[in-house]
Design an enzyme around this catalytic site. Structure first.
Site, PDB file in Angstrom:
ATOM      1  N   GLY A  73       0.766  -1.248   0.000  1.00  0.00           N
ATOM      2  CA  GLY A  73       0.000   0.000   0.000  1.00  0.00           C
ATOM      3  C   GLY A  73       0.792   1.290   0.000  1.00  0.00           C
TER       4      GLY A  73
ATOM      5  CG  PHE B 279     -12.356  -0.254   3.002  1.00  0.00           C
ATOM      6  CD1 PHE B 279     -11.573  -1.061   3.825  1.00  0.00           C
ATOM      7  CD2 PHE B 279     -12.170  -0.322   1.625  1.00  0.00           C
ATOM      8  CE1 PHE B 279     -10.623  -1.925   3.276  1.00  0.00           C
ATOM      9  CE2 PHE B 279     -11.229  -1.178   1.075  1.00  0.00           C
ATOM     10  CZ  PHE B 279     -10.462  -1.981   1.897  1.00  0.00           C
TER      11      PHE B 279
ATOM     12  CD  GLU C   5       1.381   0.528   6.762  1.00  0.00           C
ATOM     13  OE1 GLU C   5       1.688   0.454   5.555  1.00  0.00           O
ATOM     14  OE2 GLU C   5       0.940  -0.428   7.411  1.00  0.00           O
ATOM     15  CG  ASP C   6      -1.206   1.480   3.486  1.00  0.00           C
ATOM     16  OD1 ASP C   6      -0.911   1.157   4.663  1.00  0.00           O
ATOM     17  OD2 ASP C   6      -1.798   0.710   2.710  1.00  0.00           O
TER      18      ASP C   6
ATOM     19  CG  ASP D  12      -7.512  -0.105  10.684  1.00  0.00           C
ATOM     20  OD1 ASP D  12      -8.324   0.816  10.813  1.00  0.00           O
ATOM     21  OD2 ASP D  12      -7.859  -1.296  10.574  1.00  0.00           O
TER      22      ASP D  12
ATOM     23  NE  ARG E 272      -2.341  -2.934  -4.579  1.00  0.00           N
ATOM     24  CZ  ARG E 272      -2.285  -3.162  -3.259  1.00  0.00           C
ATOM     25  NH1 ARG E 272      -2.019  -2.191  -2.428  1.00  0.00           N
ATOM     26  NH2 ARG E 272      -2.486  -4.380  -2.782  1.00  0.00           N
TER      27      ARG E 272
HETATM   28  P1  5GP Z   1      -3.288  -2.270  11.351  1.00  0.00           P
HETATM   29  O1  5GP Z   1      -2.886  -0.876  11.770  1.00  0.00           O
HETATM   30  O2  5GP Z   1      -4.716  -2.554  11.711  1.00  0.00           O
HETATM   31  O3  5GP Z   1      -2.372  -3.336  11.813  1.00  0.00           O
HETATM   32  O4  5GP Z   1      -3.240  -2.423   9.806  1.00  0.00           O
HETATM   33  C1  5GP Z   1      -3.018  -1.406   8.943  1.00  0.00           C
HETATM   34  C2  5GP Z   1      -3.218  -1.983   7.575  1.00  0.00           C
HETATM   35  O5  5GP Z   1      -4.596  -2.308   7.376  1.00  0.00           O
HETATM   36  C3  5GP Z   1      -2.888  -0.963   6.507  1.00  0.00           C
HETATM   37  O6  5GP Z   1      -1.545  -1.014   6.141  1.00  0.00           O
HETATM   38  C4  5GP Z   1      -3.781  -1.422   5.392  1.00  0.00           C
HETATM   39  O7  5GP Z   1      -3.119  -2.444   4.675  1.00  0.00           O
HETATM   40  C5  5GP Z   1      -4.977  -2.020   6.070  1.00  0.00           C
HETATM   41  N1  5GP Z   1      -6.065  -1.049   6.064  1.00  0.00           N
HETATM   42  C6  5GP Z   1      -6.530  -0.334   7.101  1.00  0.00           C
HETATM   43  N2  5GP Z   1      -7.519   0.486   6.735  1.00  0.00           N
HETATM   44  C7  5GP Z   1      -7.693   0.284   5.417  1.00  0.00           C
HETATM   45  C8  5GP Z   1      -8.555   0.870   4.435  1.00  0.00           C
HETATM   46  O8  5GP Z   1      -9.402   1.740   4.698  1.00  0.00           O
HETATM   47  N3  5GP Z   1      -8.391   0.426   3.153  1.00  0.00           N
HETATM   48  C9  5GP Z   1      -7.481  -0.535   2.815  1.00  0.00           C
HETATM   49  N4  5GP Z   1      -7.420  -0.918   1.555  1.00  0.00           N
HETATM   50  N5  5GP Z   1      -6.650  -1.097   3.718  1.00  0.00           N
HETATM   51  C10 5GP Z   1      -6.753  -0.686   4.999  1.00  0.00           C
HETATM   52 MG    MG Z   2      -0.700  -2.221   4.677  1.00  0.00          MG
END
Ligand code: 5GP
Ligand code: MG
Length: 179
Positions: free
Chosen positions: A46, A155, A102-103, A106, A168
């Site tokens: 991402g 999302f 990081e993208d 969450d 993407r």
């Molecule tokens: P966490 O912080 O929950 O461990 O995971 C973060 C990852 O969850 C991000 O890098 C991404 O890959 C995925 N993620 C979280 N929110 C979204 C979203 O709104 N869209 C997409 N496509 N991926 C998300």
């Molecule tokens: Mg990710």
């Protein structure tokens, strides 16, 4: 995976992202000493568009680019998550200045795990930047050093971020709305 029909509502324009990355790059440059190399680590997949734009804003610095791929699996019976490294760095980071890109943050489990892992390799400096942050979703005790934009619990796709491997390539961030 069967996909439900959806539309994408624009949330953050390409222009706004561009302007924000300029600001962030200025702050990053102030944090990393001039003359010292920065190892910029992108979390696949991402972050690939974000890292591409970000490193070009660091064009007057000595930058090395590396990638890491992590995957987090939710556990239905526990509130914990298992994070696995699917692809590790190619290079060594001991004694070096590292910026993890990081993208989205969450729950925070992924970056929390990655930062502990990379920290155990004794970098000189270890900083993190995420383009997007969903603070209302946080479970792990994690805070990035820089955030592009705080967003609500929606999302999102675009600018490197996918829905079922699509979208993407959108130049902006949009939210997925099922129709
Ligand atoms: P966490 O912080 O929950 O461990 O995971 C973060 C990852 O969850 C991000 O890098 C991404 O890959 C995925 N993620 C979280 N929110 C979204 C979203 O709104 N869209 C997409 N496509 N991926 C998300
Ligand atoms: Mg990710």
């Amino acid at each position: 995976m069967a996909e439900r029909p959806y539309v994408i509502d624009k949330m953050i324009s390409a222009k706004a992202i561009d302007a924000r990355i300029e600001e962030l790059a200025r702050e990053i440059k102030a944090e990393f000493p001039v003359g010292e190399r920065i190892v910029v680590v992108g979390l696949l997949r991402g972050s690939f568009v974000f890292i591409a734009d970000l490193v070009r804003e660091l064009g007057d610095r000595d930058v090395e680019v590396d990638f890491l791929e992590a995957s987090s699996y939710g556990n239905a019976t526990e509130s914990s998550r298992e994070v696995r490294i699917l692809k590790d760095l190619r290079g060594e980071i001991e004694g070096r200045n590292v910026l993890v890109v990081e993208d989205i943050v969450d729950t925070g489990h992924t970056l929390n795990h990655v930062i502990h892992l990379l920290g155990s390799r004794h970098p000189k400096k270890l900083k993190t930047i995420a383009l997007l942050d969903k603070p209302s979703r946080r479970e792990a005790d994690f805070k990035a050093d820089w955030i592009g934009f705080e967003i609500p619990d929606e999302f999102v796709v675009g600018y490197g971020i996918d829905y079922a491997q699509c979208n993407r390539n959108l130049p902006y961030i949009g939210k997925v709305r099922f129709t």
